[in-house]
Design an enzyme around this catalytic site. Structure first.
Site, PDB file in Angstrom:
ATOM      1  CD  GLN A   1      -7.684  25.477  46.223  1.00 37.95           C
ATOM      2  OE1 GLN A   1      -7.701  24.802  47.241  1.00 37.95           O
ATOM      3  NE2 GLN A   1      -7.212  26.705  46.206  1.00 37.95           N
TER       4      GLN A   1
ATOM      5  CG  HIS B   1     -10.901  27.501  43.592  1.00 32.30           C
ATOM      6  ND1 HIS B   1      -9.990  27.639  42.564  1.00 32.30           N
ATOM      7  CD2 HIS B   1     -10.433  28.274  44.607  1.00 32.30           C
ATOM      8  CE1 HIS B   1      -9.019  28.465  42.947  1.00 32.30           C
ATOM      9  NE2 HIS B   1      -9.267  28.868  44.170  1.00 32.30           N
TER      10      HIS B   1
ATOM     11  CG  ASN C   1     -10.447  31.253  41.453  1.00 31.26           C
ATOM     12  OD1 ASN C   1     -11.034  30.806  40.472  1.00 31.26           O
ATOM     13  ND2 ASN C   1      -9.240  31.774  41.375  1.00 31.26           N
ATOM     14  CB  THR C   2     -10.713  36.087  40.630  1.00 29.00           C
ATOM     15  OG1 THR C   2     -11.407  35.883  39.404  1.00 29.00           O
ATOM     16  CG2 THR C   2      -9.401  35.363  40.617  1.00 29.00           C
TER      17      THR C   2
ATOM     18  N   GLY D   1      -6.009  31.419  41.277  1.00 33.06           N
ATOM     19  CA  GLY D   1      -6.005  31.528  42.735  1.00 33.06           C
ATOM     20  C   GLY D   1      -4.625  31.854  43.281  1.00 33.06           C
TER      21      GLY D   1
ATOM     22  CB  THR E   1      -0.881  46.708  39.698  1.00 33.93           C
ATOM     23  OG1 THR E   1      -0.303  46.454  40.986  1.00 33.93           O
ATOM     24  CG2 THR E   1      -0.833  48.191  39.410  1.00 33.93           C
TER      25      THR E   1
ATOM     26  CB  CYS F   1     -10.754  31.812  46.620  1.00 38.23           C
ATOM     27  SG  CYS F   1      -9.088  31.142  46.598  1.00 38.23           S
TER      28      CYS F   1
HETATM   29  P1  NAP Z   1      -0.926  39.601  42.963  1.00 45.35           P
HETATM   30  O1  NAP Z   1      -1.430  39.435  41.580  1.00 45.35           O
HETATM   31  O2  NAP Z   1       0.450  39.151  43.292  1.00 45.35           O
HETATM   32  O3  NAP Z   1      -1.052  41.198  43.353  1.00 45.35           O
HETATM   33  C1  NAP Z   1      -0.476  41.727  44.530  1.00 45.35           C
HETATM   34  C2  NAP Z   1      -0.711  43.228  44.632  1.00 45.35           C
HETATM   35  O4  NAP Z   1      -0.060  43.695  45.831  1.00 45.35           O
HETATM   36  C3  NAP Z   1      -0.134  44.052  43.473  1.00 45.35           C
HETATM   37  O5  NAP Z   1      -1.010  45.111  43.160  1.00 45.35           O
HETATM   38  C4  NAP Z   1       1.171  44.614  44.060  1.00 45.35           C
HETATM   39  O6  NAP Z   1       1.527  45.867  43.494  1.00 45.35           O
HETATM   40  C5  NAP Z   1       0.755  44.824  45.493  1.00 45.35           C
HETATM   41  N1  NAP Z   1       1.937  44.904  46.371  1.00 45.35           N
HETATM   42  C6  NAP Z   1       2.957  44.014  46.454  1.00 45.35           C
HETATM   43  N2  NAP Z   1       3.889  44.483  47.324  1.00 45.35           N
HETATM   44  C7  NAP Z   1       3.440  45.680  47.772  1.00 45.35           C
HETATM   45  C8  NAP Z   1       3.958  46.647  48.681  1.00 45.35           C
HETATM   46  N3  NAP Z   1       5.137  46.483  49.304  1.00 45.35           N
HETATM   47  N4  NAP Z   1       3.218  47.757  48.922  1.00 45.35           N
HETATM   48  C9  NAP Z   1       2.024  47.948  48.301  1.00 45.35           C
HETATM   49  N5  NAP Z   1       1.500  47.075  47.411  1.00 45.35           N
HETATM   50  C10 NAP Z   1       2.192  45.945  47.165  1.00 45.35           C
HETATM   51  O7  NAP Z   1      -1.884  38.868  44.014  1.00 45.35           O
HETATM   52  P2  NAP Z   1      -3.458  38.500  43.886  1.00 45.35           P
HETATM   53  O8  NAP Z   1      -3.657  37.127  43.414  1.00 45.35           O
HETATM   54  O9  NAP Z   1      -4.131  39.627  43.206  1.00 45.35           O
HETATM   55  O10 NAP Z   1      -3.873  38.450  45.440  1.00 45.35           O
HETATM   56  C11 NAP Z   1      -4.024  39.634  46.222  1.00 45.35           C
HETATM   57  C12 NAP Z   1      -4.470  39.257  47.617  1.00 45.35           C
HETATM   58  O11 NAP Z   1      -5.748  38.595  47.549  1.00 45.35           O
HETATM   59  C13 NAP Z   1      -3.509  38.264  48.291  1.00 45.35           C
HETATM   60  O12 NAP Z   1      -3.443  38.583  49.664  1.00 45.35           O
HETATM   61  C14 NAP Z   1      -4.184  36.916  48.059  1.00 45.35           C
HETATM   62  O13 NAP Z   1      -3.829  35.963  49.012  1.00 45.35           O
HETATM   63  C15 NAP Z   1      -5.658  37.294  48.151  1.00 45.35           C
HETATM   64  N6  NAP Z   1      -6.605  36.407  47.434  1.00 45.35           N
HETATM   65  C16 NAP Z   1      -6.376  36.023  46.139  1.00 45.35           C
HETATM   66  C17 NAP Z   1      -7.316  35.229  45.486  1.00 45.35           C
HETATM   67  C18 NAP Z   1      -7.159  34.774  44.055  1.00 45.35           C
HETATM   68  O14 NAP Z   1      -8.041  34.020  43.569  1.00 45.35           O
HETATM   69  N7  NAP Z   1      -6.114  35.205  43.339  1.00 45.35           N
HETATM   70  C19 NAP Z   1      -8.485  34.848  46.141  1.00 45.35           C
HETATM   71  C20 NAP Z   1      -8.697  35.272  47.445  1.00 45.35           C
HETATM   72  C21 NAP Z   1      -7.755  36.050  48.066  1.00 45.35           C
HETATM   73  P3  NAP Z   1       2.710  46.022  42.367  1.00 45.35           P
HETATM   74  O15 NAP Z   1       2.094  45.602  41.058  1.00 45.35           O
HETATM   75  O16 NAP Z   1       3.004  47.484  42.419  1.00 45.35           O
HETATM   76  O17 NAP Z   1       3.829  45.150  42.801  1.00 45.35           O
END
Ligand code: NAP
Length: 350
Positions: free
Chosen positions: A173, A239, A324-325, A177, A13, A146
């Site tokens: 960035q 980025h 980045n994504t 991100g 999500t 990223c």
């Molecule tokens: P995000 O939008 O905050 O999404 C986080 C996800 O984790 C949501 O699906 C959330 O589900 C789930 N989650 C949170 N608490 C949970 C729990 N207790 N049990 C199970 N699921 C849980 O974050 P994002 O930007 O997509 O990033 C996701 C990961 O990728 C992170 O570790 C981040 O550091 C890494 N990352 C991100 C990027 C980027 O460009 N954004 C790049 C590289 C790496 P709910 O909706 O149900 O809360």
């Protein structure tokens, strides 16, 4: 129906989870069979649990999937993790212990001795570390940060040909991100924030593992110096990084541009579906690369490079840009899964 491989997305999500869904919706090898997230989302239809922020419409079949808990009772044995780092470590380990292949975007296991920190064009040989893992029947592979991914792709042909001695990098960035909703709009519009928590540390450490040598089943980290300064700027995706390098054998500019133009690696040789045809694309136009124009080159999987010039402190300086994504998260993880599949590492899980 089809003979595609069923996969699940953990953290489906979130913003990276959504990017996985967008990119995998028409994947030739993988089928999104399950989506999972937190208890807040579990039990709801995906379309109700998520605030869809991708530009393409949500696939109707995925919209109807019921979100599951992130527990290792899924039928898909190949799992992409886009979980929040506050919970990813334990959940991913649980999946690996229970016989799942986990390809993760989270930082938690990146520095486990036996977990590859993988960029398929750069260190595909590190996959063999998985044979050392003691999680159980499954294994974990991690995707780097990223900003690190764009940086190491641009540095790889330089390191192979001219040996890197030192790197200084300053990033600009994108807000995506930081996940959704990310930095408040009042903080980022008309502004630059010269701090991203934890980011400089990751950028200074991760390349050393990625460029390390796998010797006797262990990675010997590379020993060149890296200094990183990371900034958040009001760009949605992409980025930009200003890089200065010191190279052991100081090549001519043309030689550097040539190695970028000719860079090709295992994903290209294997013709993997998500592999960019040219991992590094050099632009001669002085005002390139720019996020708005170049973040999507080669499916958003390539690194755009420009402005190579002499540096009066180190040897050369240049600008790089990567999505980045896509390349830096979901697309990079999908490329890892394709590499695993084409090299037979997934066979026993299918
Ligand atoms: P995000 O939008 O905050 O999404 C986080 C996800 O984790 C949501 O699906 C959330 O589900 C789930 N989650 C949170 N608490 C949970 C729990 N207790 N049990 C199970 N699921 C849980 O974050 P994002 O930007 O997509 O990033 C996701 C990961 O990728 C992170 O570790 C981040 O550091 C890494 N990352 C991100 C990027 C980027 O460009 N954004 C790049 C590289 C790496 P709910 O909706 O149900 O809360």
């Amino acid at each position: 129906m089809s003979n595609k491989i069923d996969v699940a997305i953990l953290g489906a999500t979130g913003s990276v989870g959504q990017k996985f869904i967008e990119l995998l919706s028409n994947h030739p090898w993988f089928n999104i069979a399950e989506v999972a997230a937190s208890d807040r989302s579990a039990g709801k239809k995906y379309s109700e649990a998520t605030n869809w922020i991708m530009q393409s419409p949500l696939n109707k079949n995925i919209a109807e999937l019921i979100v599951k808990n992130s527990e290792p009772n899924l039928k898909s044995k190949i799992v992409f993790s886009a979980l929040d780092a506050s919970v990813a470590g334990e959940i991913e380990e649980n999946f690996a212990k229970n016989g799942y292949v986990v390809i993760s975007n989270a930082r938690n296991h990146r520095f486990d001795e036996d977990v590859p920190l993988l960029v398929p064009e750069v260190n595909y040989q590190h996959i063999d570390l998985i044979h050392q893992q003691k999680f159980g029947d499954g294994f974990i592979i991690t995707n780097p940060n990223c900003s690190t991914i764009g940086l190491v792709m641009a540095l790889k042909p330089l390191h192979d040909n001219f040996e890197i001695e030192a790197v200084n990098v300053v990033t600009m960035q994108a807000v995506s991100g930081g996940g959704y909703p990310g930095v408040p709009s009042m903080d980022i519009i008309d502004n630059v924030i010269p701090f991203i928590s934890g980011e400089e540390d990751k950028m200074e450490k991760e390349p050393k593992k990625i460029f390390g040598n796998l010797i006797n089943n262990k990675i010997e980290f590379a020993n060149f110096k890296i200094s990183a300064s990371c900034n958040r700027v009001p760009v949605i995706d992409g980025h930009t990084e200003i890089v200065q390098v010191k190279l052991k054998s100081k090549p001519a500019k043309d030689e550097i541009i040539n190695v970028w133009k000719n860079f090709s690696s295992e994903p290209q040789k294997l013709n993997l579906p998500f592999a960019p045809s040219k991992p590094t694309t050099y632009f001669d136009v002085e005002k390139y690369p720019q996020p708005k124009l170049h973040r999507n080159i080669d499916k958003g999987m390539a690194v755009a490079i420009g402005r190579l010039r002499d540096c009066s402190i180190l040897d050369y300086k240049f600008v790089i840009l990567s999505h980045n994504t896509i390349r830096g998260a979901a697309g990079g993880a999908i490329l890892i899964a394709e590499l695993l599949k084409s090299k037979g590492y997934l066979d026993k899980y299918l």
